[in-house]
Design a protein around this motif. Sequence first.
Motif, short mmCIF file in Angstrom:
data_model
loop_
_atom_site.label_atom_id
_atom_site.label_comp_id
_atom_site.label_asym_id
_atom_site.label_seq_id
_atom_site.Cartn_x
_atom_site.Cartn_y
_atom_site.Cartn_z
N MET A 88 17.30 -0.37 -36.22
CA MET A 88 16.02 -0.92 -36.55
C MET A 88 15.32 0.04 -37.48
SD MET A 88 13.27 -0.66 -33.36
CE MET A 88 12.85 -2.34 -33.53
N GLN A 89 14.43 -0.49 -38.30
CA GLN A 89 13.64 0.33 -39.21
C GLN A 89 12.17 0.13 -38.90
OE1 GLN A 89 12.91 -0.53 -43.56
NE2 GLN A 89 14.42 1.12 -43.74
N VAL A 90 11.41 1.23 -38.87
CA VAL A 90 9.98 1.16 -38.62
C VAL A 90 9.24 1.94 -39.70
CG1 VAL A 90 10.16 0.82 -36.13
CG2 VAL A 90 10.07 3.13 -37.04
N LYS A 91 8.01 1.49 -39.94
CA LYS A 91 7.14 2.16 -40.91
C LYS A 91 5.81 2.43 -40.25
CE LYS A 91 9.13 -0.46 -44.70
NZ LYS A 91 8.89 -1.44 -45.76
N GLY A 92 5.22 3.54 -40.57
CA GLY A 92 3.91 3.86 -40.00
C GLY A 92 3.42 5.21 -40.49
N ARG A 93 2.39 5.69 -39.83
CA ARG A 93 1.80 6.98 -40.16
C ARG A 93 2.06 7.92 -38.98
NH1 ARG A 93 -1.03 8.47 -44.38
NH2 ARG A 93 -1.22 6.34 -45.05
N ILE A 94 2.47 9.13 -39.27
CA ILE A 94 2.77 10.11 -38.23
C ILE A 94 1.47 10.59 -37.60
CG2 ILE A 94 3.74 12.39 -37.76
CD1 ILE A 94 5.70 11.86 -40.09
N THR A 95 1.41 10.55 -36.27
CA THR A 95 0.22 11.03 -35.57
C THR A 95 0.46 12.35 -34.85
OG1 THR A 95 0.75 9.77 -33.58
CG2 THR A 95 -0.70 8.71 -35.21
N GLU A 96 1.75 12.64 -34.55
CA GLU A 96 2.07 13.85 -33.80
C GLU A 96 3.48 14.29 -34.17
OE1 GLU A 96 1.78 15.15 -29.11
OE2 GLU A 96 1.26 13.12 -29.70
N VAL A 97 3.70 15.62 -34.23
CA VAL A 97 5.00 16.18 -34.59
C VAL A 97 5.37 17.27 -33.59
CG1 VAL A 97 6.32 17.39 -36.38
CG2 VAL A 97 4.47 15.86 -37.05
N CYS A 98 6.63 17.33 -33.22
CA CYS A 98 7.13 18.43 -32.40
C CYS A 98 6.90 19.73 -33.15
CB CYS A 98 8.62 18.25 -32.12
SG CYS A 98 9.40 19.70 -31.38
N GLN A 99 6.13 20.62 -32.54
CA GLN A 99 5.82 21.89 -33.19
C GLN A 99 6.86 22.96 -32.92
OE1 GLN A 99 3.08 22.44 -35.46
NE2 GLN A 99 3.44 20.24 -35.36
N ALA A 100 7.83 22.66 -32.07
CA ALA A 100 8.89 23.63 -31.79
C ALA A 100 9.99 23.54 -32.85
CB ALA A 100 9.47 23.40 -30.40
N MET A 101 10.51 22.32 -33.08
CA MET A 101 11.65 22.17 -33.98
C MET A 101 11.50 21.01 -34.96
SD MET A 101 14.76 22.90 -31.34
CE MET A 101 16.00 22.81 -32.61
N GLY A 102 10.42 20.23 -34.87
CA GLY A 102 10.28 19.07 -35.75
C GLY A 102 11.23 17.95 -35.42
N CYS A 103 11.74 17.92 -34.17
CA CYS A 103 12.79 16.97 -33.80
C CYS A 103 12.26 15.60 -33.38
CB CYS A 103 13.67 17.55 -32.70
SG CYS A 103 12.78 18.01 -31.21
N TRP A 104 10.95 15.47 -33.16
CA TRP A 104 10.40 14.16 -32.82
C TRP A 104 9.02 14.00 -33.46
CZ3 TRP A 104 5.74 14.42 -30.45
CH2 TRP A 104 5.46 15.51 -29.64
N VAL A 105 8.66 12.75 -33.65
CA VAL A 105 7.32 12.39 -34.13
C VAL A 105 6.85 11.17 -33.37
CG1 VAL A 105 7.56 13.30 -36.49
CG2 VAL A 105 8.20 10.94 -36.02
N VAL A 106 5.57 10.96 -33.36
CA VAL A 106 4.98 9.71 -32.90
C VAL A 106 4.36 9.09 -34.14
CG1 VAL A 106 3.24 8.64 -31.42
CG2 VAL A 106 4.53 10.62 -30.59
N ILE A 107 4.67 7.80 -34.35
CA ILE A 107 4.09 7.11 -35.50
C ILE A 107 3.29 5.91 -35.00
CG2 ILE A 107 5.98 7.86 -36.97
CD1 ILE A 107 6.90 4.90 -37.06
#
Length: 101
Positions: free
Chosen positions: A1-20
């Motif tokens: 699946m493909q999603v589009k959005g704006r990032i609201t939060e980023v993993c500050q340890a490794m950048g391995c996850w975001v919330v959009i």
Amino acid sequence: MQVKGRITEVCQAMGCWVVITDGQKAMRIQMEEGKVSFPKDAAGKPVVAEGTLSKHNLNKQQAIAMAKHEAEDAGRAFKPESVKAPYVYYQIEGTGAVLTE
């Protein structure tokens, strides 16, 4: 699946996850560690991400552990009493992403 959005939060340890978000709903995107990482300052930027949607069912202990880990990665305070369980969440197991701005 493909999603589009704006990032609201980023993993500050490794950048391995975001919330959009698309402005109404939010979705967590988890990338395979070491393969794709987001810049730690990507919050607020638009993104297009692809992957597989997965459902996760957590008991109380698992939900507390996940919330604690997520808070540590995001640099937030953690309050175990705020965790509700059982907890069900959906996330995209990401295979790729592009910041579009």
